[in-house]
Design an enzyme around this catalytic site. Structure first.
Site, mmCIF file in Angstrom:
data_model
loop_
_atom_site.group_PDB
_atom_site.id
_atom_site.type_symbol
_atom_site.label_atom_id
_atom_site.label_comp_id
_atom_site.label_asym_id
_atom_site.label_seq_id
_atom_site.Cartn_x
_atom_site.Cartn_y
_atom_site.Cartn_z
ATOM 1 N N CYS A 44 31.067 -23.092 7.708
ATOM 2 C CA CYS A 44 31.531 -22.063 6.608
ATOM 3 C C CYS A 44 32.140 -22.760 5.903
ATOM 4 C CB CYS A 44 32.162 -20.753 7.124
ATOM 5 S SG CYS A 44 31.594 -19.481 5.631
ATOM 6 N N CYS B 51 35.075 -20.824 3.881
ATOM 7 C CA CYS B 51 36.307 -19.866 3.672
ATOM 8 C C CYS B 51 37.568 -20.807 4.137
ATOM 9 C CB CYS B 51 36.008 -18.575 4.277
ATOM 10 S SG CYS B 51 35.380 -18.517 6.005
ATOM 11 N N CYS C 159 33.431 -17.636 1.155
ATOM 12 C CA CYS C 159 32.824 -18.374 2.003
ATOM 13 C C CYS C 159 32.059 -19.354 0.911
ATOM 14 C CB CYS C 159 31.977 -17.609 2.811
ATOM 15 S SG CYS C 159 32.821 -16.566 4.066
ATOM 16 N N LYS D 135 25.485 -10.669 10.140
ATOM 17 C CA LYS D 135 26.795 -10.606 10.414
ATOM 18 C C LYS D 135 27.272 -9.630 9.444
ATOM 19 C CE LYS D 135 30.963 -13.313 9.303
ATOM 20 N NZ LYS D 135 31.560 -14.799 9.163
ATOM 21 N N ARG E 238 41.244 -14.038 11.086
ATOM 22 C CA ARG E 238 41.582 -14.491 9.654
ATOM 23 C C ARG E 238 43.020 -15.004 9.779
ATOM 24 N NH1 ARG E 238 38.432 -10.190 5.879
ATOM 25 N NH2 ARG E 238 36.342 -10.878 6.391
ATOM 26 N N ARG F 19 34.619 -9.622 1.250
ATOM 27 C CA ARG F 19 33.239 -10.336 1.460
ATOM 28 C C ARG F 19 31.952 -9.239 1.565
ATOM 29 N NH1 ARG F 19 36.009 -14.683 2.844
ATOM 30 N NH2 ARG F 19 37.108 -15.075 4.903
ATOM 31 N N GLU G 213 17.949 -9.335 7.542
ATOM 32 C CA GLU G 213 18.834 -10.660 7.515
ATOM 33 C C GLU G 213 18.277 -11.549 8.497
ATOM 34 O OE1 GLU G 213 20.733 -11.875 5.542
ATOM 35 O OE2 GLU G 213 21.283 -10.172 3.946
ATOM 36 N N LYS H 172 27.036 -9.986 15.096
ATOM 37 C CA LYS H 172 28.331 -10.022 14.898
ATOM 38 C C LYS H 172 29.086 -8.627 14.078
ATOM 39 C CE LYS H 172 32.065 -12.809 13.218
ATOM 40 N NZ LYS H 172 32.369 -14.090 12.168
ATOM 41 N N SER I 63 37.286 -11.277 17.134
ATOM 42 C CA SER I 63 38.736 -11.348 17.474
ATOM 43 C C SER I 63 39.401 -9.677 17.666
ATOM 44 C CB SER I 63 39.400 -12.042 16.123
ATOM 45 O OG SER I 63 39.273 -11.545 15.078
ATOM 46 N N TYR J 273 36.097 -14.540 23.386
ATOM 47 C CA TYR J 273 37.425 -15.136 23.684
ATOM 48 C C TYR J 273 37.718 -15.036 25.090
ATOM 49 C CZ TYR J 273 37.604 -15.316 18.595
ATOM 50 O OH TYR J 273 37.226 -15.793 17.126
#
Ligand code: PBG
Ligand code: ZN
Length: 318
Positions: A123, A125, A133, A199, A209, A221, A237, A252, A278, A317
């Site tokens: 990406c 961004c 992005c 996404k 971020r 976005r 998509e 996501k 996150s 994570y």
């Protein structure tokens, strides 16, 4: 005979041994992909305040951090890069710098841990001055087709460094096709393409971020990431990315989108990944910190929910 008192469902879950026998197994470490953040420099290990337990590392530190992780038998990692503000520009051209942190990390990890599957996030961004992005048009919209050119160059530079797979996350129309064709014409026939295919424009990316210093300076976005109010468009998509040559599809965020994961599982035979993002990570930590739940139990229950919904891979994570 088909009802109580003859039928007693508790029989099938009465003891730990019975539950072990009839329950689906927890996904093993081989099904997990750990997202990591790499910065330039040496001996860097910067705490990410909004994501307790996660760090931005320079390549040398990342190699050390990965030792126990690789030993645990984890499936792979997903590499995100950061650059100094002085290297950012309107188009995000630092993303395809062959000496960039991501490209160096790929080479080093590949050398040191040949058994880890290395994916890279593709990406712009984190590399654009405005934090979107892709490059902007004069009226401030993201310029889809020039973004695709930059994304394709970036993917090729990651493949050239030795990434097993590239993972485009910009949600530009045609990005999968552009990347697949650039990889093919440069001879990278074996590079996996894991598309962030569905996404959503989500409120759960905040901690990331902060980690990536990639928040848009102006606007949001929602003009390119999928709208959570339109499930059909979100599923198209993924269908389109499959048609454009993706090897792996992704949903996501994950926990608010179990319906989408389950529906996509029904409609594709491609491997399916989910990104437990996150905000989902930090939310459970925050609850556990306040004594409102046991972290390990919440992690296991939510991971199993994703498997039940039909995912093959967990980008997480944890
Ligand atoms: C950027 C990108 C984002 C995430 C992965 N790649 C954030 C965004 O779209 O703003 C989110 C990951 C996370 O929250 O853990 N294209
Ligand atoms: Zn982006």
């Amino acid at each position: 005979m088909s009802n109580y008192p003859d039928v007693r469902l508790r029989r099938l879950r009465r003891t730990p041994s019975l539950r072990r026998m009839f329950d689906a197994p927890m996904p093993g470490p081989g099904k997990f992909i750990w997202p990591v953040f790499v910065v330039e420099g040496k001996r860097q290990r910067q705490k990410i305040a909004a994501m307790p337990g996660q760090y931005r590392c320079s390549v040398d530190t990342l190699l050390k951090e990965l030792r126990p992780v690789a030993k645990s038998g984890i499936g792979g990692i997903l590499i995100f890069g950061l650059v100094e503000n002085s290297q950012k520009d309107g188009a995000g051209s630092a993303a395809h710098d062959d000496r960039g942190a991501v490209q160096q990390a790929v080479r080093a990890v590949h050398r040191e841990y040949p058994d880890l599957v290395i994916f890279t996030d593709v990406c712009l961004c984190a590399y654009t001055t405005h934090g979107h992005c892709g490059p902007l048009t004069a009226d401030g919209d993201v310029d889809n087709d020039s973004a695709n050119e930059m994304l394709a160059k970036t993917a090729v530079s990651h493949a050239a460094a030795g990434a097993d797979g590239v993972a485009p996350s910009a949600m530009m129309d045609g990005q999968v096709r552009a990347i697949r064709s650039a990889l093919s014409s440069d001879g990278f026939h074996q590079t996996l393409l894991m598309s962030y295919s569905t996404k959503f424009a989500s409120s759960m990316y905040g901690p990331f971020r902060e980690a990536e210093q990639s928040a848009p300076q102006k606007g949001d976005r929602r003009g390119y990431q999928a709208s959570y109010g339109n499930a059909r468009l979100a599923l198209r998509e993924s269908a389109l990315d499959e048609a454009e040559g993706a090897d792996i599809l992704m949903v996501k965020p994950s926990l608010f989108y179990l319906d989408i994961i389950a529906r996509l599982r029904e409609s594709t035979d491609l491997p399916l990944a989910v990104y437990n993002v996150s905000g989902e990570y930090s939310m459970l930590i925050a609850a556990a910190d306040r004594g409102w739940g046991v972290l390990r139990d919440m992690v296991r229950e939510s991971s199993m929910a994703l498997v039940r919904a039909g995912t093959d891979l967990l980008i997480s994570y944890w």
